[in-house]
Motif scaffolding. Structure first.
Motif, PDB file in Angstrom:
ATOM      1  N   SER A   2       0.857  -1.184   0.000  1.00 56.36           N
ATOM      2  CA  SER A   2       0.000   0.000   0.000  1.00 56.36           C
ATOM      3  C   SER A   2       0.896   1.238   0.000  1.00 56.36           C
ATOM      4  O   SER A   2       1.864   1.300   0.771  1.00 56.36           O
ATOM      5  CB  SER A   2      -0.915   0.025   1.224  1.00 56.36           C
ATOM      6  N   LEU A   3       0.565   2.202  -0.859  1.00 57.96           N
ATOM      7  CA  LEU A   3       1.402   3.391  -1.034  1.00 57.96           C
ATOM      8  C   LEU A   3       0.547   4.647  -1.004  1.00 57.96           C
ATOM      9  O   LEU A   3      -0.526   4.695  -1.615  1.00 57.96           O
ATOM     10  CB  LEU A   3       2.127   3.329  -2.381  1.00 57.96           C
ATOM     11  N   ARG A  26      -2.013  -3.743  -3.093  1.00 54.65           N
ATOM     12  CA  ARG A  26      -1.744  -4.395  -4.380  1.00 54.65           C
ATOM     13  C   ARG A  26      -0.751  -5.532  -4.151  1.00 54.65           C
ATOM     14  O   ARG A  26       0.241  -5.377  -3.446  1.00 54.65           O
ATOM     15  CB  ARG A  26      -1.186  -3.387  -5.373  1.00 54.65           C
ATOM     16  N   ALA A  27      -1.046  -6.665  -4.750  1.00 51.93           N
ATOM     17  CA  ALA A  27      -0.217  -7.861  -4.560  1.00 51.93           C
ATOM     18  C   ALA A  27       1.159  -7.672  -5.186  1.00 51.93           C
ATOM     19  O   ALA A  27       1.298  -7.114  -6.269  1.00 51.93           O
ATOM     20  CB  ALA A  27      -0.912  -9.065  -5.172  1.00 51.93           C
ATOM     21  N   ASN A  51      11.269  -3.925   1.259  1.00 51.33           N
ATOM     22  CA  ASN A  51      11.310  -5.370   1.370  1.00 51.33           C
ATOM     23  C   ASN A  51       9.928  -5.841   1.803  1.00 51.33           C
ATOM     24  O   ASN A  51       9.478  -5.514   2.903  1.00 51.33           O
ATOM     25  CB  ASN A  51      12.376  -5.824   2.375  1.00 51.33           C
ATOM     26  N   VAL A  52       9.255  -6.595   0.950  1.00 51.72           N
ATOM     27  CA  VAL A  52       7.899  -7.064   1.227  1.00 51.72           C
ATOM     28  C   VAL A  52       7.987  -8.415   1.930  1.00 51.72           C
ATOM     29  O   VAL A  52       8.610  -9.349   1.422  1.00 51.72           O
ATOM     30  CB  VAL A  52       7.084  -7.176  -0.084  1.00 51.72           C
ATOM     31  N   ALA A  53       7.362  -8.498   3.101  1.00 56.15           N
ATOM     32  CA  ALA A  53       7.344  -9.750   3.857  1.00 56.15           C
ATOM     33  C   ALA A  53       6.209 -10.640   3.353  1.00 56.15           C
ATOM     34  O   ALA A  53       5.170 -10.137   2.916  1.00 56.15           O
ATOM     35  CB  ALA A  53       7.160  -9.451   5.340  1.00 56.15           C
ATOM     36  N   PRO A  54       6.396 -11.950   3.407  1.00 49.74           N
ATOM     37  CA  PRO A  54       5.339 -12.859   2.956  1.00 49.74           C
ATOM     38  C   PRO A  54       4.069 -12.701   3.794  1.00 49.74           C
ATOM     39  O   PRO A  54       4.136 -12.557   5.012  1.00 49.74           O
ATOM     40  CB  PRO A  54       5.926 -14.258   3.170  1.00 49.74           C
ATOM     41  N   ASN A  55       2.938 -12.709   3.114  1.00 42.70           N
ATOM     42  CA  ASN A  55       1.616 -12.684   3.752  1.00 42.70           C
ATOM     43  C   ASN A  55       1.382 -11.485   4.663  1.00 42.70           C
ATOM     44  O   ASN A  55       0.646 -11.568   5.634  1.00 42.70           O
ATOM     45  CB  ASN A  55       1.374 -13.985   4.536  1.00 42.70           C
ATOM     46  N   THR A  57       0.924  -6.918   4.596  1.00 42.31           N
ATOM     47  CA  THR A  57       0.790  -5.709   3.802  1.00 42.31           C
ATOM     48  C   THR A  57       1.867  -4.722   4.249  1.00 42.31           C
ATOM     49  O   THR A  57       1.918  -4.343   5.417  1.00 42.31           O
ATOM     50  CB  THR A  57      -0.602  -5.065   3.977  1.00 42.31           C
ATOM     51  N   THR A  58       2.731  -4.353   3.321  1.00 46.39           N
ATOM     52  CA  THR A  58       3.756  -3.351   3.589  1.00 46.39           C
ATOM     53  C   THR A  58       3.176  -2.003   3.190  1.00 46.39           C
ATOM     54  O   THR A  58       2.627  -1.863   2.100  1.00 46.39           O
ATOM     55  CB  THR A  58       5.024  -3.658   2.779  1.00 46.39           C
ATOM     56  N   LYS A  59       3.279  -1.004   4.078  1.00 43.26           N
ATOM     57  CA  LYS A  59       2.710   0.319   3.818  1.00 43.26           C
ATOM     58  C   LYS A  59       3.811   1.367   3.789  1.00 43.26           C
ATOM     59  O   LYS A  59       4.660   1.405   4.672  1.00 43.26           O
ATOM     60  CB  LYS A  59       1.695   0.684   4.891  1.00 43.26           C
TER      61      LYS A  59
END
Length: 65
Positions: A2-3, A26-27, A51-55, A57-59
Motif C-alpha cells: 500500500s502506497l 496491491r499484490a 522489502n515485502v514480507a510474505p503474507n 501488507t507493507t505500507k
C-alpha cells in the motif's frame, strides 16, 4: 503493498507502471523491490527500496514536498 504520498505521485515498482497514489493493498511477491515516485507538478523523483514480507501488507506513506 500500500502506497500513499503527499502530493499525489505516479508510481513505478521495479520499473513497471502502477498508476497514481493512493495504491491500496496491491499484490507483490515477497522480497526486495524498488518503488519510484514521480511528482507530476514538479517532476521530482524519489526511489525507495522496500522489502515485502510474505503474507503481510507493507505500507509506505511519504511526504514528497
Amino acid at each position: 503493498l500500500s502506497l500513499d504520498t503527499k502530493p499525489w505521485s505516479r508510481v513505478k515498482v521495479d520499473g513497471q507502471r502502477w498508476g497514481s497514489t493512493p495504491i491500496i493493498e496491491r499484490a507483490l511477491p515477497a522480497g526486495p523491490h524498488t518503488v519510484e515516485f514521480t511528482v507530476e507538478s514538479s517532476g521530482a523523483v524519489k526511489r525507495v527500496p522496500v522489502n515485502v514480507a510474505p503474507n503481510e501488507t507493507t505500507k509506505l506513506v511519504l511526504d514528497l514536498n
